[in-house]
Write a protein that holds these residues in place. Structure first.
Motif, PDB file in Angstrom:
ATOM      1  N   GLN A   1      -6.723   2.435   7.458  1.00 28.21           N
ATOM      2  CA  GLN A   1      -5.551   3.177   7.053  1.00 28.21           C
ATOM      3  C   GLN A   1      -4.355   2.864   7.941  1.00 28.21           C
ATOM      4  OE1 GLN A   1      -8.063   7.242   6.240  1.00 28.21           O
ATOM      5  NE2 GLN A   1      -5.841   7.435   6.309  1.00 28.21           N
ATOM      6  N   SER A   2      -3.178   3.022   7.359  1.00 27.15           N
ATOM      7  CA  SER A   2      -1.937   2.958   8.121  1.00 27.15           C
ATOM      8  C   SER A   2      -0.951   3.932   7.483  1.00 27.15           C
ATOM      9  CB  SER A   2      -1.375   1.533   8.157  1.00 27.15           C
ATOM     10  OG  SER A   2      -1.154   1.067   6.845  1.00 27.15           O
ATOM     11  N   GLY A   3       0.076   4.238   8.236  1.00 31.62           N
ATOM     12  CA  GLY A   3       1.052   5.215   7.769  1.00 31.62           C
ATOM     13  C   GLY A   3       0.839   6.543   8.463  1.00 31.62           C
ATOM     14  N   GLY A   4       1.448   7.553   7.961  1.00 33.55           N
ATOM     15  CA  GLY A   4       1.387   8.855   8.590  1.00 33.55           C
ATOM     16  C   GLY A   4       2.498   9.016   9.611  1.00 33.55           C
ATOM     17  N   GLY A   5       2.531  10.200  10.231  1.00 32.46           N
ATOM     18  CA  GLY A   5       3.542  10.453  11.237  1.00 32.46           C
ATOM     19  C   GLY A   5       4.173  11.814  11.070  1.00 32.46           C
TER      20      GLY A   5
ATOM     21  N   THR B   1      -8.788  -2.012   1.521  1.00 20.90           N
ATOM     22  CA  THR B   1     -10.187  -1.990   1.079  1.00 20.90           C
ATOM     23  C   THR B   1     -10.685  -3.426   0.906  1.00 20.90           C
ATOM     24  OG1 THR B   1      -9.528  -1.888  -1.247  1.00 20.90           O
ATOM     25  CG2 THR B   1      -9.825   0.197  -0.104  1.00 20.90           C
ATOM     26  N   PRO B   2     -10.810  -4.155   2.004  1.00 29.30           N
ATOM     27  CA  PRO B   2     -11.176  -5.573   1.912  1.00 29.30           C
ATOM     28  C   PRO B   2     -12.538  -5.800   1.301  1.00 29.30           C
ATOM     29  CG  PRO B   2     -11.342  -4.795   4.166  1.00 29.30           C
ATOM     30  CD  PRO B   2     -10.676  -3.705   3.400  1.00 29.30           C
ATOM     31  N   GLY B   3     -12.584  -6.645   0.282  1.00 30.81           N
ATOM     32  CA  GLY B   3     -13.853  -6.996  -0.326  1.00 30.81           C
ATOM     33  C   GLY B   3     -14.407  -5.973  -1.288  1.00 30.81           C
TER      34      GLY B   3
ATOM     35  N   SER C   1      -1.472   4.803  -6.012  1.00 31.89           N
ATOM     36  CA  SER C   1      -1.445   3.493  -6.659  1.00 31.89           C
ATOM     37  C   SER C   1      -2.381   2.557  -5.913  1.00 31.89           C
ATOM     38  CB  SER C   1      -0.026   2.914  -6.694  1.00 31.89           C
ATOM     39  OG  SER C   1       0.472   2.728  -5.380  1.00 31.89           O
ATOM     40  N   ARG C   2      -2.733   1.480  -6.577  1.00 32.67           N
ATOM     41  CA  ARG C   2      -3.618   0.483  -5.969  1.00 32.67           C
ATOM     42  C   ARG C   2      -3.128  -0.888  -6.375  1.00 32.67           C
ATOM     43  NH1 ARG C   2      -9.042  -1.711  -7.147  1.00 32.67           N
ATOM     44  NH2 ARG C   2      -9.992  -2.230  -5.150  1.00 32.67           N
ATOM     45  N   ASP C   3      -2.964  -1.746  -5.387  1.00 30.80           N
ATOM     46  CA  ASP C   3      -2.430  -3.070  -5.652  1.00 30.80           C
ATOM     47  C   ASP C   3      -3.019  -4.064  -4.669  1.00 30.80           C
ATOM     48  OD1 ASP C   3       0.746  -4.763  -5.318  1.00 30.80           O
ATOM     49  OD2 ASP C   3      -0.860  -5.121  -6.747  1.00 30.80           O
ATOM     50  N   SER C   4      -3.558  -5.126  -5.186  1.00 24.96           N
ATOM     51  CA  SER C   4      -4.103  -6.206  -4.348  1.00 24.96           C
ATOM     52  C   SER C   4      -5.048  -5.690  -3.270  1.00 24.96           C
ATOM     53  CB  SER C   4      -2.949  -6.990  -3.699  1.00 24.96           C
ATOM     54  OG  SER C   4      -2.118  -7.562  -4.681  1.00 24.96           O
ATOM     55  N   GLY C   5      -5.897  -4.767  -3.654  1.00 24.54           N
ATOM     56  CA  GLY C   5      -6.910  -4.289  -2.723  1.00 24.54           C
ATOM     57  C   GLY C   5      -6.423  -3.253  -1.725  1.00 24.54           C
TER      58      GLY C   5
ATOM     59  N   GLY D   1     -10.931   7.487   0.700  1.00 22.27           N
ATOM     60  CA  GLY D   1     -12.368   7.466   0.482  1.00 22.27           C
ATOM     61  C   GLY D   1     -12.735   6.620  -0.723  1.00 22.27           C
ATOM     62  N   VAL D   2     -13.909   6.045  -0.676  1.00 16.12           N
ATOM     63  CA  VAL D   2     -14.414   5.211  -1.761  1.00 16.12           C
ATOM     64  C   VAL D   2     -15.826   5.657  -2.125  1.00 16.12           C
ATOM     65  CG1 VAL D   2     -15.150   2.894  -2.436  1.00 16.12           C
ATOM     66  CG2 VAL D   2     -13.029   3.195  -1.145  1.00 16.12           C
TER      67      VAL D   2
END
Length: 123
Positions: A6-10, A24-26, A70-74, A94-95
């Motif tokens: 994860q990244s983002g937040g603050g 979500t690699p792979g 949204s989901r884009d390119s993994g 989560g997945v």
């Protein structure tokens, strides 16, 4: 073993915006993917999710109209606009990889979780 990053937040003022990302690699086989949050002293709750079956997108009532998944390119994203102090929490992606026989907003049976990101909405 899938590792979600994860990244983002603050810290943001009320009315502000933040965007969370979850790599979500792979990831190929999944049944549900989504964002959840946990505030101090509270249980983890669903914010928004995508159920692969039917390609349905779901939002918690508190997120509807303000958050966009949204989901884009993994990468899974959560755009959060018009944030409120009540949105303050640690946010997790989560997945799920099996059919849990539950709405995707219910955070039970998810196999993989991100490390969490603190979102604080305060003036």
């Amino acid at each position: 073993q899938l590792q979600l990053v994860q990244s983002g937040g603050g810290l943001v003022q009320p009315g502000g915006s933040l965007k969370l990302s979850c790599e979500t690699p792979g990831l190929t086989d999944w049944t549900a993917i989504g964002w959840f949050r946990q505030a101090p002293g509270k249980e983890r709750e669903g914010v928004s999710c995508i159920a692969r079956r039917g390609s349905s997108t779901n939002y918690a009532p508190s997120a509807k109209g303000r958050f966009t998944i949204s989901r884009d390119s993994g990468v899974l994203y959560l755009q959060m606009d018009n944030l409120e102090p009540e949105d303050t929490a640690v946010y997790f992606c989560g997945v799920a990889t099996v059919n849990r026989n539950r709405p995707c907003l219910v955070p039970i049976g998810y196999k993989y979780w991100g490390q969490g990101a603190q979102v604080t909405v305060s003036s």
